[in-house]
Design a protein around this motif. Sequence first.
Motif, PDB file in Angstrom:
ATOM      1  N   ARG A  24     -65.974  60.863  12.960  1.00 35.44           N
ATOM      2  CA  ARG A  24     -66.308  59.872  13.974  1.00 35.44           C
ATOM      3  C   ARG A  24     -65.209  58.879  13.720  1.00 35.44           C
ATOM      4  NH1 ARG A  24     -70.677  61.011  14.073  1.00 35.44           N
ATOM      5  NH2 ARG A  24     -72.912  60.012  14.334  1.00 35.44           N
ATOM      6  N   GLU A  31     -67.745  59.360  18.993  1.00 36.28           N
ATOM      7  CA  GLU A  31     -67.795  60.681  18.050  1.00 36.28           C
ATOM      8  C   GLU A  31     -67.323  61.919  18.444  1.00 36.28           C
ATOM      9  OE1 GLU A  31     -71.733  61.618  18.189  1.00 36.28           O
ATOM     10  OE2 GLU A  31     -73.189  59.030  18.634  1.00 36.28           O
ATOM     11  N   ASP A  64     -67.119  67.611  12.519  1.00 33.77           N
ATOM     12  CA  ASP A  64     -67.320  67.004  13.440  1.00 33.77           C
ATOM     13  C   ASP A  64     -67.311  65.668  12.614  1.00 33.77           C
ATOM     14  OD1 ASP A  64     -69.346  66.511  15.474  1.00 33.77           O
ATOM     15  OD2 ASP A  64     -71.012  67.271  14.090  1.00 33.77           O
ATOM     16  N   TYR A 112     -66.463  65.620  18.653  1.00 32.03           N
ATOM     17  CA  TYR A 112     -66.685  67.300  17.977  1.00 32.03           C
ATOM     18  C   TYR A 112     -64.768  68.257  18.392  1.00 32.03           C
ATOM     19  CZ  TYR A 112     -69.062  72.207  17.505  1.00 32.03           C
ATOM     20  OH  TYR A 112     -69.008  73.442  16.541  1.00 32.03           O
TER      21      TYR A 112
END
Length: 122
Positions: free
Chosen positions: A48, A33, A46, A35
């Motif tokens: 993935r 993940e 955000d 940010y």
Amino acid sequence: MPEDFISDDLKETARVWKRVQNSRNVALHRHDEVYLIAADETWAADARVAHATAVEVQLVGVKIFNLDQRTKPLLKTEEYEVQYITGSYAVFRRSDGHRMTGFVSDEVLAERDLRRLYPRPA
């Protein structure tokens, strides 16, 4: 993120990520993940990691957030202005953009530094 990086650059897989992927300590892997925050903090995202190699990263599920703009402008005089740059504040000369003070952690300290650039009345 680099200062010239815009949210649309998140679609690129190699340009930005090569330096990240070259570092064993911070290289991204599938399912990580992420940010991300723009250098000027006007947006964040955000995401993935769907695919990662030694030189590129492909992001999926990217959600971009526009961060609130300042409601109170930073202190500015005819000669100097406080600027916020990647988590720190400093005073710059308006005529040529030269940094006049060191970086400090908050706006109040930068305003104090700006005021100190002017001579005190006797």
